[in-house]
Scaffold this motif. Structure first.
Motif, PDB file in Angstrom:
ATOM      1  N   TRP A 177     -33.006  10.121  -8.611  1.00  0.00           N
ATOM      2  CA  TRP A 177     -33.754  11.010  -7.700  1.00  0.00           C
ATOM      3  C   TRP A 177     -35.327  10.448  -7.340  1.00  0.00           C
ATOM      4  O   TRP A 177     -35.969  11.214  -6.749  1.00  0.00           O
ATOM      5  N   CYS A 178     -35.699   9.264  -7.821  1.00  0.00           N
ATOM      6  CA  CYS A 178     -37.128   8.850  -7.944  1.00  0.00           C
ATOM      7  C   CYS A 178     -37.035   7.826  -6.770  1.00  0.00           C
ATOM      8  O   CYS A 178     -35.946   6.994  -6.517  1.00  0.00           O
ATOM      9  N   ALA A 179     -38.129   7.933  -5.875  1.00  0.00           N
ATOM     10  CA  ALA A 179     -38.414   6.707  -5.100  1.00  0.00           C
ATOM     11  C   ALA A 179     -39.552   5.715  -5.360  1.00  0.00           C
ATOM     12  O   ALA A 179     -40.292   5.537  -4.252  1.00  0.00           O
TER      13      ALA A 179
ATOM     14  N   LYS B 145     -30.011   2.008  -5.858  1.00  0.00           N
ATOM     15  CA  LYS B 145     -31.258   1.551  -5.459  1.00  0.00           C
ATOM     16  C   LYS B 145     -31.807   0.066  -5.482  1.00  0.00           C
ATOM     17  O   LYS B 145     -32.414  -0.540  -4.559  1.00  0.00           O
TER      18      LYS B 145
ATOM     19  N   THR C 232     -33.015  15.808   0.677  1.00  0.00           N
ATOM     20  CA  THR C 232     -32.648  14.766   1.643  1.00  0.00           C
ATOM     21  C   THR C 232     -32.763  15.254   3.227  1.00  0.00           C
ATOM     22  O   THR C 232     -31.820  15.105   3.875  1.00  0.00           O
TER      23      THR C 232
ATOM     24  N   LEU D  98     -40.214   6.668   2.606  1.00  0.00           N
ATOM     25  CA  LEU D  98     -39.385   7.855   2.014  1.00  0.00           C
ATOM     26  C   LEU D  98     -38.422   8.459   2.585  1.00  0.00           C
ATOM     27  O   LEU D  98     -37.152   8.677   2.213  1.00  0.00           O
TER      28      LEU D  98
ATOM     29  N   THR E 281     -35.397   6.132   2.806  1.00  0.00           N
ATOM     30  CA  THR E 281     -34.681   6.300   1.227  1.00  0.00           C
ATOM     31  C   THR E 281     -33.749   7.175   1.509  1.00  0.00           C
ATOM     32  O   THR E 281     -32.550   7.557   0.819  1.00  0.00           O
ATOM     33  N   ARG E 282     -34.405   8.704   1.676  1.00  0.00           N
ATOM     34  CA  ARG E 282     -33.422   9.779   1.800  1.00  0.00           C
ATOM     35  C   ARG E 282     -32.090   9.816   2.739  1.00  0.00           C
ATOM     36  O   ARG E 282     -30.992  10.112   2.489  1.00  0.00           O
TER      37      ARG E 282
ATOM     38  N   ILE F 128     -36.992  11.809  -4.144  1.00  0.00           N
ATOM     39  CA  ILE F 128     -35.894  11.636  -2.942  1.00  0.00           C
ATOM     40  C   ILE F 128     -35.394  13.305  -2.234  1.00  0.00           C
ATOM     41  O   ILE F 128     -35.140  13.381  -1.106  1.00  0.00           O
ATOM     42  N   TYR F 129     -35.171  14.018  -3.273  1.00  0.00           N
ATOM     43  CA  TYR F 129     -34.794  15.438  -2.896  1.00  0.00           C
ATOM     44  C   TYR F 129     -36.000  15.967  -2.326  1.00  0.00           C
ATOM     45  O   TYR F 129     -37.125  15.993  -2.743  1.00  0.00           O
TER      46      TYR F 129
ATOM     47  N   TYR G  92     -29.681   7.838   0.911  1.00  0.00           N
ATOM     48  CA  TYR G  92     -29.156   8.709  -0.114  1.00  0.00           C
ATOM     49  C   TYR G  92     -28.013   9.458   0.403  1.00  0.00           C
ATOM     50  O   TYR G  92     -26.975   9.742   0.090  1.00  0.00           O
TER      51      TYR G  92
END
Length: 371
Positions: free
Chosen positions: A254-256, A316, A265, A281, A284-285, A262-263, A288
């Motif tokens: 859940w980390c970027a 990742k 999305t 960011l 990345t979402r 990330i949450y 995901y």
């Protein structure tokens, strides 16, 4: 004298009308409209040429060659023998398939033997736009979407406005970008998870209700409730350190890294300072969300050597990002979560270059056979 007064009255009325129009557009967009005016998109289903607010990224010209970091293909592992700098090999890759040989099955179930080929390849392209429908990748054209749900880029101010301050929102367009196959380079057809062979549109956020609404997005990843506390972001601190040395921690899904969490999305990013950080960011979402929906493949791992595996989680360590537009990052690329100070300085242009386009690099593990 009377003429001057009439001119002043006319200017006041015009300014009032513009302000009222902008306010109405914001209210109609549900708080996600940035007051950028009409996109110029029509309702007859036809694309139009872009205006001053929709830039051409030159992706269909010479920049397709000059704007790519070709050194980022390395290292290449041929039967576990590295060619080039091995520092960019994802964690754990060298621990499997130590003999450097592999085997795949054809459609009839007949095994075919080969050798391992692993490398970084440019696979996808994503653009983050403030104007709905604008496509910089396709030459600055505009798709037929209306002006509602426009994007905006904001930062936290000293006098917050409830519900709007510090929130950035952009639309995205996701493209297939198999550059190795487009240029007919040495990658065999078997080593092509997804089977895409050309630049094409893969996903548009304007037609996705989960991108503009956090609550709807939650139902696509209900596990976000497990980290919906202050401890969730705090647990991302190790990933921040890992990302900035080129080794993001895949277990902290859940980390970027330095970019945030990330949450959810969706396209709503809070308190992200700078265009590149917030759009990174968002990108990345996007990855995901597409993995969760079964639209993206895992191309890393011994079980992915024969064409990739559909993955509902984001690997990742499989991805690296490169700025393509407005100012290309041609010397290097970066992992998910790496701080923008190491790669993003001087990559945007005020007013005319604030809607970035990223090339998404993917680590490819392939079994190179005769078939």
């Amino acid at each position: 004298m009377l003429s001057n007064k009439l001119k002043r009255i006319g200017l006041v009325l015009a300014s009032t009308l513009c302000l009222a129009t902008s306010t109405f557009a914001q209210d109609a967009g549900g708080g996600t409209t940035g007051g950028l005016g009409d996109t110029g998109a029509s309702t007859d289903g036809q694309t139009q040429e872009g205006g001053p607010g929709c830039q051409d990224a030159k992706a269909l010209g010479g920049k397709l060659i000059t704007g790519v970091c070709w050194d980022c293909v390395f290292p290449i592992l041929v039967s576990n023998v590295p060619i080039g700098d091995g520092d960019k090999v994802p964690p754990g890759v060298e621990e499997y398939n130590k003999l450097g040989t592999c085997m795949c099955y054809d459609n009839l179930g007949v095994p075919t033997f080969g050798f391992r080929l692993s490398m970084w390849e440019p696979a996808r392209m994503v653009e983050l736009q403030r104007q709905s429908g604008c496509s910089s990748v396709l030459g600055g054209i505009r798709f037929p979407f209306n002006k509602l749900n426009q994007g905006k880029q904001q930062r936290l101010s000293e006098e917050p406005i409830t519900g709007t301050d510090g929130k950035s929102f952009r639309h995205y367009h996701f493209y297939t970008f198999p550059l190795m196959y487009m240029m007919n380079m040495w990658v065999p057809n078997r080593c092509n998870p997804g089977g895409f062979m050309d630049l094409d549109i893969m996903y548009l956020s304007e037609i996705d209700p989960t991108w503009s609404n956090d609550e709807i997005a939650f139902f696509t990843h209900p596990e976000a409730a497990l980290i919906a506390s202050p401890l969730g972001p705090i647990a991302c601190i190790p990933d921040v350190f890992g990302a900035n040395i080129g080794k993001p921690i895949k277990e902290l899904y859940w980390c970027a890294g330095s970019w945030g969490v990330i949450y959810p999305t969706s396209g709503n990013v809070l308190r992200a300072e700078g265009t590149l950080k917030s759009t990174s960011l968002m990108s990345t979402r996007v990855l995901y969300a597409l993995h969760r929906r079964g639209l993206e493949y895992r191309s890393i791992g011994e079980d992915a050597m024969c064409g990739g595996q559909l993955s509902t989680y984001l690997p990742k360590h499989q991805y690296r990002f490169q700025v393509f537009h407005p100012i290309a990052e041609t010397d290097d690329n970066h992992v998910i979560g790496e701080m923008t100070f190491t790669w993003g300085l001087g990559r945007t242009i005020p007013a005319v270059g604030e809607d970035p386009v990223y090339i998404i690099w993917r680590w490819l593990d392939c079994c190179n056979t005769n078939a």
